[in-house]
Design a protein around this motif. Structure first.
Motif, short mmCIF file in Angstrom:
data_model
loop_
_atom_site.label_atom_id
_atom_site.label_comp_id
_atom_site.label_asym_id
_atom_site.label_seq_id
_atom_site.Cartn_x
_atom_site.Cartn_y
_atom_site.Cartn_z
N LEU A 59 8.28 20.44 -2.89
CA LEU A 59 7.21 19.51 -3.28
C LEU A 59 6.03 19.61 -2.32
O LEU A 59 4.87 19.61 -2.75
CB LEU A 59 7.74 18.08 -3.29
CG LEU A 59 8.48 17.65 -4.53
CD1 LEU A 59 9.14 16.30 -4.30
CD2 LEU A 59 7.56 17.57 -5.72
N SER A 60 6.31 19.71 -1.03
CA SER A 60 5.22 19.79 -0.06
C SER A 60 4.48 21.11 -0.16
O SER A 60 3.25 21.14 -0.02
CB SER A 60 5.74 19.56 1.36
OG SER A 60 6.66 20.56 1.72
N GLN A 80 0.84 -1.19 0.00
CA GLN A 80 0.00 0.00 0.00
C GLN A 80 0.87 1.24 0.00
O GLN A 80 1.89 1.30 0.67
CB GLN A 80 -0.91 0.02 1.22
CG GLN A 80 -1.94 -1.08 1.22
CD GLN A 80 -2.74 -1.08 2.51
OE1 GLN A 80 -2.40 -0.41 3.45
NE2 GLN A 80 -3.80 -1.85 2.51
N VAL A 81 0.46 2.24 -0.75
CA VAL A 81 1.19 3.50 -0.80
C VAL A 81 0.40 4.53 -0.02
O VAL A 81 -0.82 4.59 -0.12
CB VAL A 81 1.35 3.97 -2.27
CG1 VAL A 81 2.06 5.29 -2.33
CG2 VAL A 81 2.08 2.93 -3.07
N TYR A 117 1.97 13.94 -9.88
CA TYR A 117 3.04 14.92 -10.11
C TYR A 117 4.23 14.31 -10.84
O TYR A 117 5.20 15.00 -11.12
CB TYR A 117 3.52 15.52 -8.79
CG TYR A 117 2.50 16.39 -8.08
CD1 TYR A 117 1.26 16.65 -8.62
CD2 TYR A 117 2.80 16.96 -6.87
CE1 TYR A 117 0.35 17.45 -7.98
CE2 TYR A 117 1.90 17.76 -6.21
CZ TYR A 117 0.67 17.99 -6.77
OH TYR A 117 -0.24 18.79 -6.11
N GLU A 118 4.17 13.02 -11.10
CA GLU A 118 5.22 12.28 -11.81
C GLU A 118 6.60 12.44 -11.16
O GLU A 118 7.61 12.59 -11.83
CB GLU A 118 5.26 12.70 -13.28
CG GLU A 118 3.98 12.37 -14.02
CD GLU A 118 3.98 12.82 -15.46
OE1 GLU A 118 4.97 13.45 -15.90
OE2 GLU A 118 3.00 12.54 -16.15
N GLY A 176 1.59 8.69 -2.95
CA GLY A 176 0.97 8.19 -4.17
C GLY A 176 0.62 9.31 -5.13
O GLY A 176 0.81 9.19 -6.34
N VAL A 177 0.10 10.42 -4.59
CA VAL A 177 -0.23 11.58 -5.43
C VAL A 177 1.03 12.17 -6.02
O VAL A 177 1.08 12.50 -7.21
CB VAL A 177 -1.01 12.64 -4.61
CG1 VAL A 177 -1.14 13.94 -5.38
CG2 VAL A 177 -2.38 12.10 -4.24
N LEU A 178 2.07 12.32 -5.22
CA LEU A 178 3.32 12.89 -5.72
C LEU A 178 3.93 12.02 -6.81
O LEU A 178 4.42 12.53 -7.82
CB LEU A 178 4.33 13.06 -4.59
CG LEU A 178 4.06 14.17 -3.58
CD1 LEU A 178 5.09 14.15 -2.47
CD2 LEU A 178 4.03 15.52 -4.26
#
Length: 70
Positions: free
Chosen positions: A41-42, A9-10, A21-22, A15-17
């Motif tokens: 990034l945050s 599980q992520v 956001y690749e 997971g979104v990043l």
């Protein structure tokens, strides 16, 4: 069983990043530069999240209220 499924599980933000956001890996190598890249990034993630809340007009609803403790 739980420990076995936990490893695949992520967590939501990571997971979104990685997916949206690749983000694959850090571009810089020094510890301070990696911290700076993580901070940027945050910031981007949080600003995007705030933008979505503003667009959906959900900024006025708070579950927790800040109070002073004296």
């Amino acid at each position: 069983m739980y420990r076995k499924s936990r490893s695949i599980q992520v967590e939501g933000v990571f997971g979104v990043l990685k997916n949206d956001y690749e983000f694959q890996r850090f571009l810089l190598r020094e510890k301070t530069k990696v911290k700076l890249e993580t901070l940027l990034l945050s910031f981007g993630y949080n600003i995007n999240k705030l933008h979505e809340k503003i667009q959906k007009e959900r900024t006025g609803t708070h579950f927790l209220f800040l109070t002073r403790f004296y």
